[in-house]
Every structure is written in structure tokens, then in C-alpha cells.
Design an enzyme around this catalytic site. Structure first.
Site, PDB file in Angstrom:
ATOM      1  N   ARG A   1      14.410  29.806  42.876  1.00  0.00           N
ATOM      2  CA  ARG A   1      15.131  29.088  43.602  1.00  0.00           C
ATOM      3  C   ARG A   1      16.576  29.434  43.811  1.00  0.00           C
ATOM      4  NH1 ARG A   1      16.386  22.513  42.104  1.00  0.00           N
ATOM      5  NH2 ARG A   1      17.293  22.120  44.174  1.00  0.00           N
TER       6      ARG A   1
ATOM      7  N   CYS B   1      19.811  23.028  39.383  1.00  0.00           N
ATOM      8  CA  CYS B   1      19.099  24.300  39.826  1.00  0.00           C
ATOM      9  C   CYS B   1      18.337  25.036  38.608  1.00  0.00           C
ATOM     10  CB  CYS B   1      20.249  25.155  40.685  1.00  0.00           C
ATOM     11  SG  CYS B   1      20.753  24.817  42.144  1.00  0.00           S
TER      12      CYS B   1
END
Length: 283
Positions: free
Chosen positions: A222, A176
Site C-alpha cells: 500500500r 497506512c
């Protein structure tokens, strides 16, 4: 046909390496960009091939290619025997440089330089380097995501790289907000610059420098998206299909930011050009 024996030799060397990559490190979330970078690099080589042949016609080849050839084979042998991927896979770039110099010369290499440079982003980095750089990046992304969501009124707290939003706890993983994600987005930005072919040095240099903060912003978005999905729809949604969708959000966000900043730089560049005094004409 002149390239066919060389192509067969390259396949004999690197097909086993590619098999190991596809069944190993490229199958992980952190390294899924590897096959994409390889495919784009091959497409760039093919796209520039006719221009390369035209530019190299009648031009001399370079014996410096033998030096790169020896370096490439040494790196491949060392990397393959000792399982050092940065040497084994990186040697393919040196070998392509050597073959182009030996077959078509430096002029051809200038035409294909970006395709070869782009291949650097598919080379796996040593784990020690990745871990050293990734942890500060994850801390920064977690910090930014926490403060933005807290400012928006969500019940969120952070401990290191662990976010707790409501009754859910989320670990900000390497996929991530890690170094590989940054390199992937950097590759995306450089590919955009190569395709659009801007003539303005200000736009090219400015956008290249902005790719790093753009990548950071996309990672923050995100993580925030995953946090909100988990908070509103539950842990199963966050870890299931929507987790993959958040990855698409990452790249779409980065692409939109790149295009947006490119437009802003275009406007800024245009204003500067308008303010410049006209060049006096000689009569």
C-alpha cells in the site's frame, strides 16, 4: 419473542455508545474497520442462530451467566462514566456471553463462539498501546518500501517514517501501517478461515501464523502504491481519490495473499498425506 426484551435492553444500553462511536472514533481513518467488524459479527450471529437453537434444544442453561452479567454491567458502568472505550464497548461481548449462557446454555455458546470472538476487533484500544506498537510498525514498513523502490530504480530516501520520492515527501501515517490496520487484516484472515472451514490443522494453524507477515506485506504494498501514485501523478492524486483506492489495494492484496498461501498449504498438506504409509487393515 423470548429474546425481544433482551434485545430492547441491549439497544437501550448500547445505542448511545454506538452513536458516540459513529460520530467520533469510528469516523477516523484508523478506526473505519469498526463498523465493518460489527456488521460481520451480527451477520455471523444470525447465520449461526438456527444451529445454536438446534444444538441447545433440551440442554441445560448455566448459572455462570450471572457472573458474566455482573462483570459486563460493571465494565459498562465504569467505561461509560469514565469514557474508557475498551471497557464500555468490550462489555457488550461479556453481556452477550452472559445472555446466551442464561437463555440457551454452554452448548449454544460453543456454536456462537467465533462471532463473539470476532467482535473483539471492533473494540477501540487505549491510545498509549496503539502509539507504542504503531511506531515500530511504521518504521519497518517505511524501511521495506524504501529499499524495494530504491532497488527498482526510483529516487527515494527515508528519514524515520517520512519518504521522499522525487520532489515529493510522504508521511507514513497510522492509517497506512498502524496497529489498527494489522488488526483489521488479522480479522480478515480469521474470517476467511472460519468461512472456508478447513479440516486440516496444518492449514488452519499455518495460515493463522502467516496472517501477520501477510498483513505486513500488504501494508508495504500500500505504501509503495501511494508513493508511485504521488511520483507519477502528483501530490493531489496521492492525497485524493487514489489514496482511497490504495486502501482497497491493501485489502485486496491481503485477501489474495491469504488465498495464495492457503493453496500452497493445501498442496503441502496433500503431499504429506500422500507420503504417509497406508494404515494396515485388519481382516
Amino acid at each position: 419473542m423470548a429474546w425481544l426484551p433482551l434485545l430492547i435492553g441491549l439497544m437501550a444500553l448500547y445505542l448511545p455508545s454506538l452513536y458516540d462511536l459513529f460520530t467520533g472514533i469510528w469516523s477516523s481513518d484508523e478506526q473505519m474497520h469498526g463498523p465493518i467488524v460489527l456488521g460481520i459479527s451480527l451477520w455471523l450471529l444470525h447465520r449461526n442462530w438456527a444451529n445454536m437453537e438446534a444444538a441447545a434444544k433440551g440442554k441445560p442453561v448455566s448459572s455462570w451467566g450471572w457472573l458474566f452479567f455482573v462483570i459486563a454491567l460493571f465494565l459498562y458502568t465504569l467505561g461509560r462514566s469514565q469514557d474508557i472505550l475498551i471497557f464500555e464497548i468490550g462489555s457488550s461481548i461479556w453481556l452477550l456471553v452472559a445472555l446466551i449462557l442464561l437463555e440457551r446454555g454452554p452448548t449454544a455458546l460453543k456454536v456462537q463462539w467465533f462471532a463473539l470472538f470476532f467482535m473483539v476487533f471492533m473494540v477501540p484500544l487505549p491510545g498509549a498501546i496503539v502509539d507504542t506498537v504503531t511506531m515500530p510498525m511504521k518504521m519497518a514498513v517505511s524501511y521495506a518500501a524504501e529499499h524495494i523502490l530504491y532497488w527498482a530504480g526510483y529516487p527515494i530516501a527515508r528519514t524515520g517514517v517520512i519518504l521522499q520520492i522525487g520532489q515529493y515527501m510522504l508521511l507514513v501515517a497510522d492509517a497506512c501501517a498502524g496497529l489498527h490496520t494489522l488488526l483489521t487484516l488479522e480479522a480478515l484472515g480469521l474470517l476467511y478461515l472460519n468461512i472456508v472451514q478447513r479440516d486440516s490443522p496444518l492449514r488452519n494453524v499455518g495460515l493463522a501464523l502467516l496472517i501477520v507477515p501477510i498483513s505486513f506485506s500488504a501494508n508495504v504494498i500500500r505504501v509503495m502504491t501511494l508513493s508511485l501514485i504521488t511520483y507519477h501523478f502528483g501530490d493531489a492524486a496521492g492525497q485524493g481519490f487514489l489514496h482511497g483506492f490504495a486502501g482497497m489495494v491493501l485489502f485486496l492484496t491481503a485477501l489474495l495473499l491469504i488465498i495464495g498461501f492457503d493453496s500452497l498449504l493445501h498442496s503441502f498438506d496433500t503431499k504429506i498425506l500422500r507420503r504417509r504409509p497406508p494404515v494396515p487393515q485388519e481382516h
